[in-house]
Scaffold this motif. Structure first.
Motif, PDB file in Angstrom:
ATOM      1  N   GLN A  99       0.756  -1.272   0.036  1.00  0.00           N
ATOM      2  CA  GLN A  99       0.068  -0.140  -0.096  1.00  0.00           C
ATOM      3  C   GLN A  99       0.847   1.397  -0.062  1.00  0.00           C
ATOM      4  OE1 GLN A  99      -3.142   0.249   2.825  1.00  0.00           O
ATOM      5  NE2 GLN A  99      -3.627  -1.860   2.672  1.00  0.00           N
ATOM      6  N   ARG A 100       2.153   1.296   0.676  1.00  0.00           N
ATOM      7  CA  ARG A 100       2.880   2.384   0.796  1.00  0.00           C
ATOM      8  C   ARG A 100       1.996   3.663   0.977  1.00  0.00           C
ATOM      9  NH1 ARG A 100       7.971   0.278  -0.427  1.00  0.00           N
ATOM     10  NH2 ARG A 100       7.681  -1.214  -2.021  1.00  0.00           N
ATOM     11  N   PRO A 101       1.462   3.945   2.171  1.00  0.00           N
ATOM     12  CA  PRO A 101       0.724   5.343   2.510  1.00  0.00           C
ATOM     13  C   PRO A 101       1.561   6.349   2.533  1.00  0.00           C
ATOM     14  CG  PRO A 101       0.899   3.866   4.523  1.00  0.00           C
ATOM     15  CD  PRO A 101       1.363   2.900   3.273  1.00  0.00           C
ATOM     16  N   GLY A 102       1.175   7.715   2.002  1.00  0.00           N
ATOM     17  CA  GLY A 102       2.022   8.742   1.996  1.00  0.00           C
ATOM     18  C   GLY A 102       2.873   8.891   0.828  1.00  0.00           C
ATOM     19  N   THR A 103       2.962   8.042  -0.211  1.00  0.00           N
ATOM     20  CA  THR A 103       3.402   8.101  -1.333  1.00  0.00           C
ATOM     21  C   THR A 103       2.565   8.580  -2.453  1.00  0.00           C
ATOM     22  OG1 THR A 103       3.457   5.817  -1.893  1.00  0.00           O
ATOM     23  CG2 THR A 103       5.346   6.504  -0.649  1.00  0.00           C
ATOM     24  N   SER A 104       3.127   9.159  -3.498  1.00  0.00           N
ATOM     25  CA  SER A 104       2.339   9.612  -4.563  1.00  0.00           C
ATOM     26  C   SER A 104       2.246   8.324  -5.574  1.00  0.00           C
ATOM     27  CB  SER A 104       2.945  10.987  -5.347  1.00  0.00           C
ATOM     28  OG  SER A 104       2.191  10.976  -6.537  1.00  0.00           O
ATOM     29  N   ILE A 105       1.035   8.266  -6.071  1.00  0.00           N
ATOM     30  CA  ILE A 105       0.909   7.059  -7.133  1.00  0.00           C
ATOM     31  C   ILE A 105       1.544   7.307  -8.293  1.00  0.00           C
ATOM     32  CG2 ILE A 105      -1.326   6.329  -6.249  1.00  0.00           C
ATOM     33  CD1 ILE A 105      -2.668   7.604  -8.333  1.00  0.00           C
ATOM     34  N   PHE A 106       2.099   8.724  -8.531  1.00  0.00           N
ATOM     35  CA  PHE A 106       2.727   9.012  -9.930  1.00  0.00           C
ATOM     36  C   PHE A 106       4.138   9.144  -9.504  1.00  0.00           C
ATOM     37  CE2 PHE A 106      -0.205   9.102 -13.131  1.00  0.00           C
ATOM     38  CZ  PHE A 106      -1.540   9.463 -12.446  1.00  0.00           C
ATOM     39  N   ASP A 107       4.792   8.874  -8.511  1.00  0.00           N
ATOM     40  CA  ASP A 107       6.146   8.602  -8.068  1.00  0.00           C
ATOM     41  C   ASP A 107       6.828   7.318  -8.492  1.00  0.00           C
ATOM     42  OD1 ASP A 107       7.864   9.485  -4.800  1.00  0.00           O
ATOM     43  OD2 ASP A 107       8.732   8.864  -6.916  1.00  0.00           O
ATOM     44  N   VAL A 108       7.879   7.730  -9.151  1.00  0.00           N
ATOM     45  CA  VAL A 108       8.609   6.510  -9.942  1.00  0.00           C
ATOM     46  C   VAL A 108       9.286   5.619  -8.600  1.00  0.00           C
ATOM     47  CG1 VAL A 108      10.828   5.934 -11.028  1.00  0.00           C
ATOM     48  CG2 VAL A 108       9.501   7.552 -11.890  1.00  0.00           C
ATOM     49  N   GLY A 109       9.545   6.219  -7.659  1.00  0.00           N
ATOM     50  CA  GLY A 109      10.006   5.638  -6.494  1.00  0.00           C
ATOM     51  C   GLY A 109       9.075   4.792  -5.620  1.00  0.00           C
ATOM     52  N   ARG A 110       7.687   4.853  -5.990  1.00  0.00           N
ATOM     53  CA  ARG A 110       6.761   4.083  -5.260  1.00  0.00           C
ATOM     54  C   ARG A 110       6.679   2.602  -5.546  1.00  0.00           C
ATOM     55  NH1 ARG A 110       3.094   1.056  -4.136  1.00  0.00           N
ATOM     56  NH2 ARG A 110       1.036   1.650  -3.375  1.00  0.00           N
ATOM     57  N   TYR A 111       7.177   2.325  -6.915  1.00  0.00           N
ATOM     58  CA  TYR A 111       7.089   1.066  -7.380  1.00  0.00           C
ATOM     59  C   TYR A 111       8.246   0.046  -7.322  1.00  0.00           C
ATOM     60  CZ  TYR A 111       3.051   3.267  -9.049  1.00  0.00           C
ATOM     61  OH  TYR A 111       1.555   3.930  -8.988  1.00  0.00           O
ATOM     62  N   ASN A 112       7.866  -1.151  -7.034  1.00  0.00           N
ATOM     63  CA  ASN A 112       9.209  -1.951  -6.663  1.00  0.00           C
ATOM     64  C   ASN A 112       9.315  -2.777  -7.957  1.00  0.00           C
ATOM     65  OD1 ASN A 112      10.206  -2.159  -4.331  1.00  0.00           O
ATOM     66  ND2 ASN A 112       8.640  -3.669  -3.540  1.00  0.00           N
ATOM     67  N   TYR A 113       8.337  -3.104  -8.832  1.00  0.00           N
ATOM     68  CA  TYR A 113       8.586  -3.753  -9.990  1.00  0.00           C
ATOM     69  C   TYR A 113       8.337  -3.016 -11.273  1.00  0.00           C
ATOM     70  CZ  TYR A 113       8.056  -6.940  -6.166  1.00  0.00           C
ATOM     71  OH  TYR A 113       8.098  -7.705  -4.982  1.00  0.00           O
ATOM     72  N   TRP A 114       9.394  -3.152 -12.374  1.00  0.00           N
ATOM     73  CA  TRP A 114       9.123  -2.632 -13.667  1.00  0.00           C
ATOM     74  C   TRP A 114       9.240  -3.796 -14.890  1.00  0.00           C
ATOM     75  CZ3 TRP A 114       8.098   2.742 -14.183  1.00  0.00           C
ATOM     76  CH2 TRP A 114       8.251   3.282 -13.315  1.00  0.00           C
ATOM     77  N   GLY A 115       8.670  -3.221 -16.038  1.00  0.00           N
ATOM     78  CA  GLY A 115       8.811  -4.133 -17.144  1.00  0.00           C
ATOM     79  C   GLY A 115       9.973  -3.656 -17.904  1.00  0.00           C
ATOM     80  N   GLN A 116      10.170  -4.001 -19.022  1.00  0.00           N
ATOM     81  CA  GLN A 116      11.365  -3.778 -19.660  1.00  0.00           C
ATOM     82  C   GLN A 116      11.152  -2.636 -20.724  1.00  0.00           C
ATOM     83  OE1 GLN A 116       9.216  -6.116 -20.497  1.00  0.00           O
ATOM     84  NE2 GLN A 116       8.956  -6.106 -22.705  1.00  0.00           N
ATOM     85  N   GLY A 117      10.194  -2.098 -20.772  1.00  0.00           N
ATOM     86  CA  GLY A 117       9.783  -0.958 -21.666  1.00  0.00           C
ATOM     87  C   GLY A 117       9.531  -1.449 -23.046  1.00  0.00           C
ATOM     88  N   THR A 118       8.725  -0.744 -23.630  1.00  0.00           N
ATOM     89  CA  THR A 118       8.051  -0.841 -25.146  1.00  0.00           C
ATOM     90  C   THR A 118       8.191   0.501 -25.941  1.00  0.00           C
ATOM     91  OG1 THR A 118       6.520  -1.891 -26.687  1.00  0.00           O
ATOM     92  CG2 THR A 118       5.643  -0.897 -24.789  1.00  0.00           C
ATOM     93  N   GLN A 119       8.730   0.354 -26.926  1.00  0.00           N
ATOM     94  CA  GLN A 119       8.682   1.751 -27.512  1.00  0.00           C
ATOM     95  C   GLN A 119       7.316   2.103 -28.404  1.00  0.00           C
ATOM     96  OE1 GLN A 119      11.092   4.240 -27.552  1.00  0.00           O
ATOM     97  NE2 GLN A 119       9.956   5.504 -28.920  1.00  0.00           N
ATOM     98  N   VAL A 120       7.001   3.311 -28.245  1.00  0.00           N
ATOM     99  CA  VAL A 120       5.558   3.834 -28.790  1.00  0.00           C
ATOM    100  C   VAL A 120       6.265   5.153 -29.655  1.00  0.00           C
ATOM    101  CG1 VAL A 120       3.609   4.936 -28.941  1.00  0.00           C
ATOM    102  CG2 VAL A 120       3.988   3.197 -27.481  1.00  0.00           C
ATOM    103  N   THR A 121       6.118   4.923 -31.037  1.00  0.00           N
ATOM    104  CA  THR A 121       6.484   6.073 -32.004  1.00  0.00           C
ATOM    105  C   THR A 121       5.058   6.705 -32.695  1.00  0.00           C
ATOM    106  OG1 THR A 121       8.816   5.307 -32.346  1.00  0.00           O
ATOM    107  CG2 THR A 121       8.071   6.951 -33.806  1.00  0.00           C
ATOM    108  N   VAL A 122       5.114   8.053 -32.714  1.00  0.00           N
ATOM    109  CA  VAL A 122       3.758   8.284 -33.325  1.00  0.00           C
ATOM    110  C   VAL A 122       4.466   9.662 -34.298  1.00  0.00           C
ATOM    111  CG1 VAL A 122       1.507   9.712 -33.296  1.00  0.00           C
ATOM    112  CG2 VAL A 122       2.578   8.182 -31.309  1.00  0.00           C
ATOM    113  N   SER A 123       3.815   9.449 -35.572  1.00  0.00           N
ATOM    114  CA  SER A 123       4.636  10.363 -36.420  1.00  0.00           C
ATOM    115  C   SER A 123       3.407  11.470 -37.128  1.00  0.00           C
ATOM    116  CB  SER A 123       4.972   9.659 -37.651  1.00  0.00           C
ATOM    117  OG  SER A 123       3.962   8.821 -38.424  1.00  0.00           O
ATOM    118  N   SER A 124       3.838  12.498 -37.162  1.00  0.00           N
ATOM    119  CA  SER A 124       2.818  13.405 -37.749  1.00  0.00           C
ATOM    120  C   SER A 124       2.515  13.466 -39.075  1.00  0.00           C
ATOM    121  CB  SER A 124       3.532  14.910 -37.318  1.00  0.00           C
ATOM    122  OG  SER A 124       4.487  15.107 -37.987  1.00  0.00           O
TER     123      SER A 124
END
Length: 124
Positions: A99-124
């Motif tokens: 739960q981590r009370p007192g932390t912001s849900i948009f704070d990177v440091g709030r999360y223990n686990y991360w995926g590897q990332g996926t690229q999104v590219t939007v062209s004009s």
């Protein structure tokens, strides 16, 4: 330990849509999507508590992106519609089992686990 595996990134023209997926290997209390463009800090995009229906969005994506999840141990999704070139970034799935009370849900440091990332590219 929860492992997150992302998929679904790609290239699309402005106004198009993409759906990202994040498969979680165990229980999560909260799931989120972040993104990071070159030269910029990682920013929170969308957040959902796994047991409820409330969703939270960055102002820049409200009304265009939708986060969802198939239960507390299920795959999370980010449906992205009306994409803009400024949405171009590496997108990361994040999760935590606490739960981590007192932390912001948009704070990177709030999360223990991360995926590897996926690229999104939007062209004009």
């Amino acid at each position: 330990r929860v492992q997150l595996v992302e998929s679904g990134g790609g290239s699309v023209q402005a106004g198009g849509s993409l759906r990202l997926s994040c498969a979680a290997s165990g229980y999560t209390y909260i799931m989120a999507w972040f993104r990071q463009a070159p030269g910029k800090e990682r920013e929170g995009v969308a957040v959902k508590f796994s047991s409820g229906s409330m969703q939270y969005y960055a102002d820049s994506v409200k009304g265009r992106f939708t986060i969802s999840q198939d239960g507390a141990e299920g795959t999370a999704y980010l449906q992205m519609d009306s994409l803009k070139p400024e949405d171009t970034a590496m997108y990361y799935c994040a999760a935590d089992e606490s739960q981590r009370p007192g932390t912001s849900i948009f704070d990177v440091g709030r999360y223990n686990y991360w995926g590897q990332g996926t690229q999104v590219t939007v062209s004009s």
